[in-house]
Design a protein around this motif. Structure first.
Motif, PDB file in Angstrom:
ATOM      1  N   ALA A 383      48.801  45.135  47.870  1.00 40.97           N
ATOM      2  CA  ALA A 383      49.569  44.445  48.912  1.00 40.97           C
ATOM      3  C   ALA A 383      48.723  44.094  50.126  1.00 40.97           C
ATOM      4  CB  ALA A 383      50.760  45.310  49.350  1.00 40.97           C
ATOM      5  N   ASN A 384      47.579  44.754  50.307  1.00 42.40           N
ATOM      6  CA  ASN A 384      46.743  44.504  51.483  1.00 42.40           C
ATOM      7  C   ASN A 384      45.422  43.813  51.150  1.00 42.40           C
ATOM      8  OD1 ASN A 384      48.153  47.515  52.260  1.00 42.40           O
ATOM      9  ND2 ASN A 384      48.406  45.825  53.684  1.00 42.40           N
ATOM     10  N   LEU A 385      45.385  43.136  50.021  1.00 36.41           N
ATOM     11  CA  LEU A 385      44.224  42.332  49.646  1.00 36.41           C
ATOM     12  C   LEU A 385      44.675  40.910  49.341  1.00 36.41           C
ATOM     13  CD1 LEU A 385      42.331  44.676  47.133  1.00 36.41           C
ATOM     14  CD2 LEU A 385      41.912  44.426  49.583  1.00 36.41           C
ATOM     15  N   VAL A 386      43.903  39.924  49.805  1.00 37.58           N
ATOM     16  CA  VAL A 386      44.142  38.546  49.395  1.00 37.58           C
ATOM     17  C   VAL A 386      43.618  38.406  47.969  1.00 37.58           C
ATOM     18  CG1 VAL A 386      43.590  36.123  49.799  1.00 37.58           C
ATOM     19  CG2 VAL A 386      43.955  37.654  51.742  1.00 37.58           C
ATOM     20  N   PRO A 387      44.482  38.125  46.986  1.00 39.86           N
ATOM     21  CA  PRO A 387      44.017  38.082  45.597  1.00 39.86           C
ATOM     22  C   PRO A 387      43.199  36.835  45.312  1.00 39.86           C
ATOM     23  CG  PRO A 387      46.333  37.477  45.723  1.00 39.86           C
ATOM     24  CD  PRO A 387      45.928  37.882  47.115  1.00 39.86           C
ATOM     25  N   LEU A 473      43.084  41.883  53.453  1.00 36.42           N
ATOM     26  CA  LEU A 473      41.635  41.812  53.550  1.00 36.42           C
ATOM     27  C   LEU A 473      41.107  40.672  52.688  1.00 36.42           C
ATOM     28  CD1 LEU A 473      40.647  45.591  53.277  1.00 36.42           C
ATOM     29  CD2 LEU A 473      41.379  44.297  55.277  1.00 36.42           C
ATOM     30  N   THR A 474      40.087  40.006  53.179  1.00 33.47           N
ATOM     31  CA  THR A 474      39.433  38.948  52.423  1.00 33.47           C
ATOM     32  C   THR A 474      37.926  39.113  52.533  1.00 33.47           C
ATOM     33  OG1 THR A 474      39.341  36.549  52.099  1.00 33.47           O
ATOM     34  CG2 THR A 474      39.404  37.344  54.364  1.00 33.47           C
ATOM     35  N   ASP A 475      37.179  38.307  51.784  1.00 35.43           N
ATOM     36  CA  ASP A 475      35.710  38.364  51.747  1.00 35.43           C
ATOM     37  C   ASP A 475      35.203  39.758  51.393  1.00 35.43           C
ATOM     38  OD1 ASP A 475      35.354  35.728  52.177  1.00 35.43           O
ATOM     39  OD2 ASP A 475      34.307  35.905  54.073  1.00 35.43           O
ATOM     40  N   TYR A 476      35.902  40.432  50.469  1.00 37.33           N
ATOM     41  CA  TYR A 476      35.497  41.769  50.047  1.00 37.33           C
ATOM     42  C   TYR A 476      34.657  41.690  48.769  1.00 37.33           C
ATOM     43  CZ  TYR A 476      39.791  40.840  47.411  1.00 37.33           C
ATOM     44  OH  TYR A 476      40.768  40.251  46.645  1.00 37.33           O
ATOM     45  N   GLY A 477      33.841  42.724  48.546  1.00 39.64           N
ATOM     46  CA  GLY A 477      33.075  42.855  47.315  1.00 39.64           C
ATOM     47  C   GLY A 477      31.983  41.829  47.127  1.00 39.64           C
ATOM     48  N   LEU A 478      31.433  41.267  48.214  1.00 42.25           N
ATOM     49  CA  LEU A 478      30.456  40.186  48.092  1.00 42.25           C
ATOM     50  C   LEU A 478      29.002  40.653  48.113  1.00 42.25           C
ATOM     51  CD1 LEU A 478      32.032  37.443  50.398  1.00 42.25           C
ATOM     52  CD2 LEU A 478      32.373  37.824  47.950  1.00 42.25           C
ATOM     53  N   VAL A 479      28.740  41.896  48.488  1.00 41.45           N
ATOM     54  CA  VAL A 479      27.353  42.348  48.629  1.00 41.45           C
ATOM     55  C   VAL A 479      26.541  42.180  47.342  1.00 41.45           C
ATOM     56  CG1 VAL A 479      25.874  44.359  49.086  1.00 41.45           C
ATOM     57  CG2 VAL A 479      27.867  43.912  50.538  1.00 41.45           C
ATOM     58  N   PRO A 480      27.066  42.557  46.151  1.00 47.03           N
ATOM     59  CA  PRO A 480      26.237  42.462  44.941  1.00 47.03           C
ATOM     60  C   PRO A 480      25.878  41.040  44.534  1.00 47.03           C
ATOM     61  CG  PRO A 480      28.099  43.949  44.611  1.00 47.03           C
ATOM     62  CD  PRO A 480      28.358  43.201  45.874  1.00 47.03           C
ATOM     63  N   ILE A 481      26.662  40.034  44.962  1.00 46.05           N
ATOM     64  CA  ILE A 481      26.405  38.671  44.504  1.00 46.05           C
ATOM     65  C   ILE A 481      25.874  37.764  45.618  1.00 46.05           C
ATOM     66  CG2 ILE A 481      28.020  38.719  42.576  1.00 46.05           C
ATOM     67  CD1 ILE A 481      30.104  37.410  44.345  1.00 46.05           C
TER      68      ILE A 481
END
Length: 617
Positions: A383-387, A473-481
């Motif tokens: 519910a707290n992540l922009v899919p 939250l948005t722009d998450y999980g971008l460090v590896p790519i």
């Protein structure tokens, strides 16, 4: 004092001690008898072999009996999950447990009438998922349960309408009703506290209430007669079809003449990018602010050919598919430009509005690595992540397609002008926002355990707010790519003390970013480095933290725009501020981990006397 008076005082003291001891013994004896009575009332209760009258349920905070939760020799919870228990829960029995606030009988075989839990008004959590209940729940089943926060009734056979008494509960946060036989319309909830819901696979019909329309489609799937967002529009009588037709013609004409160029711009190599995006006031780029001011201003665009043979890759099974050709036909406006690229609001239809984000700093990642990572991100649902809905891969640049959030970012609400926001953020709203951020971040930690920094770029412009002011939250999980040189220059994780001092990031780096964000939310001060970057930017962020952490922690530190705080909530506000300061602990070994931080944030209340309500109110 005479010897006689001293003797009387001593006798009085001993009498009081004996009286208190007697009362304590009676309370413990009552708990023993109550639990043993509950055991006898359940089918297969004899399997609870540790529930023995020769022992007590609790030894301080340690349970002697399985499935009992203890604190200070008192039972505060019952958790008997997967014990093959049958029968029903007799609430007349558990009424005699004065400290009971949570009860869980998930994955058993309970059946019959829904237990009369309103007799135990102090309950905060009820977990009955995966039992055999099959009857209608009375409309007033939850009357007076003002403290109830979590209700899990999934995977049963409940019938009838969803009880209306749920809609007025002031603290209800989690409501799981999927895989039952509920029917009729989903009721309208008075409060906007709900953060986790599921109504899937019932027999519900009619419009989805507005306060629930921001939850994903999967939370309502399996109810063929539901309508409204995120499904199709509810059928209504339209008396003026001519006006509708004219509006459609106008929209189509505007899309054909002015907007296709902007979408075409998305597929052009970044080296020839001629799109000019007006800068955000205060000299900071908006990144993902979703601000539409100035979107109608002219933009110089150079159009190259688009390879329509390259398909969009969809990440959600329940997403209505479309292709690049549909995007080219759609209307679009520029939302802003950030450290990764530009963002566009794209309208495919009246019911499908997306955000297309263009990334041009990921070309060091192989196609296989990129696809694998995107599949991981696509599985995230909270519910707290922009899919993320879909993506487009090309070596020179990438496109991410996500759901559009109607409200603007937290950054604009904290630092924008009154013309940009409808209202200022009061204390309850800020607390709600922080809790949403914390829950979303914890979900990233749980679902992406292989990532050192599951978010990596947590800042106020990457927190979107929906119409109910829930955090996404948005722009998450971008460090590896992300190209590592670019990541080190622009991403918040790489501004942490551990990276500056030791050249590394850790599992607690996102906690540090959360602390910076909490301080920004509570003080209203502007940490410039979270918006733009430069050598001076690092200094600005350091100065921001130093200026906050060196001050005495008092109400004078709070953002004056919060307003309305008094002695009832002052303590809770200071508690949250201190949590933010603890998250910013420079020594990683001393800094809290994410679980402890979230637990402490969840304990913060709107008012310091919230839990002192009279149960009989």
């Amino acid at each position: 004092m005479t010897a006689a008076q001293a003797h009387l005082s001593l006798c009085h003291l001993l009498h009081m001690i004996l009286l208190i001891s007697s009362i304590f013994h009676r309370v413990n004896s009552l708990e023993n008898d109550t639990l043993l009575e509950l055991k006898d009332s359940l089918t297969n209760g004899e399997k609870l072999t540790t529930w023995n009258p020769s022992t007590t349920p609790c030894n301080g905070n340690v349970p002697n009996w399985e499935g009992v939760l203890c604190m200070n020799d008192t039972v505060w919870g019952i958790r008997l999950e997967g014990k093959d228990l049958g029968g029903n829960i007799d609430t007349k029995i558990i009424m005699n447990l004065p400290s009971l606030i949570t009860i869980s009988f998930q994955n058993n075989s309970l059946e019959g009438e829904f237990p009369v839990f309103k007799r135990v008004r102090r309950l905060r959590s009820i977990f009955l998922t995966a039992n055999k209940f099959s009857r209608e729940i009375p409309m007033d089943a939850f009357d007076g349960m003002r403290r109830l926060k979590k209700l899990y009734l999934a995977n049963n056979g409940f019938e009838g309408r969803i009880p209306s008494s749920l809609t007025t509960l002031p603290k209800l946060r989690d409501l799981l009703l999927e895989n039952n036989r509920f029917e009729g319309e989903i009721p309208t909830f008075v409060r906007d506290n709900l953060t986790i819901v599921n109504f899937a696979n019932n027999r519900l019909r009619g419009p989805i209430p507005k306060r629930l329309q921001n939850f994903s489609k999967s939370k309502f799937s399996g109810n063929s007669e539901l309508c409204g967002s995120p499904f199709g529009e509810c059928k209504v009588e339209i008396p003026t079809a001519t006006i509708i037709m004219i509006a459609l013609v106008v929209v189509a004409a505007l899309a054909a003449i002015t907007v296709a160029f902007i979408i075409l711009q998305l597929f052009r190599p970044s080296s020839t990018n001629a799109l000019q995006v007006p800068p955000y006031k205060k000299g900071a780029s908006t990144d993902h602010d979703q601000m539409e001011q100035g979107c109608g201003k002219a933009a110089m665009v150079t159009v190259n050919k688009v390879d329509l043979s390259v398909k969009l890759t969809f990440l959600k099974d329940d997403t209505e598919s479309f292709d690049l050709a549909d995007l080219l036909k759609a209307s679009a406006v520029v939302l802003g430009g950030g450290v990764f690229g530009s963002s566009y609001k794209t309208t495919l239809s009246r019911h499908k509005v997306l955000v297309v984000k263009r990334y041009n700093q990921m070309n060091n990642v192989t196609q296989d690595e990129f696809y694998k990572h995107m599949k991981k991100l696509g599985k995230l649902q909270h519910a707290n992540l922009v899919p993320l809905i879909a993506f487009y891969y090309r070596k020179e640049e990438k496109l991410f397609l996500a759901g559009y959030v109607k409200n603007i970012s937290l950054a604009v609400h904290l630092h924008g002008s009154r013309s940009e926001v409808n209202r200022r953020l009061d204390w309850p709203t800020r607390l709600k926002i922080v809790k949403g951020i914390a829950r979303g971040l914890l979900h990233l930690y749980n679902e992406l355990p292989s990532l050192i920094t599951p978010h990596g770029h947590l800042k106020s412009s990457n927190v979107l707010l929906n119409q109910e002011f829930e955090s996404l939250l948005t722009d998450y999980g971008l460090v590896p790519i992300t190209n590592q040189e670019h990541a080190r220059d622009v991403m918040i994780a790489f501004k942490s003390p551990e990276f500056k001092n030791h050249g590394r990031i850790t599992k607690k780096t996102d906690v540090w970013s959360l602390g910076v964000l909490i301080l920004e939310i509570m003080t209203g001060r502007f940490p410039a480095n979270t918006f733009h970057y430069s050598k001076g930017g690092d200094l600005e962020l350091t100065n921001f933290l130093d200026s906050v952490m060196k001050e005495d922690v008092t109400v004078d530190m709070f953002d004056k725009e919060i307003g309305g705080f008094d002695k009832n909530n002052e303590g809770e506000m200071l508690k949250l501020l201190n949590i933010g300061l603890s998250c910013c602990e420079p020594n990683v070994d001393k800094r809290w981990d994410i679980k402890e931080v979230v637990d402490r944030i969840e304990e913060v209340k709107e008012n310091s006397d919230n839990d002192n309500d009279n149960d009989d109110d």
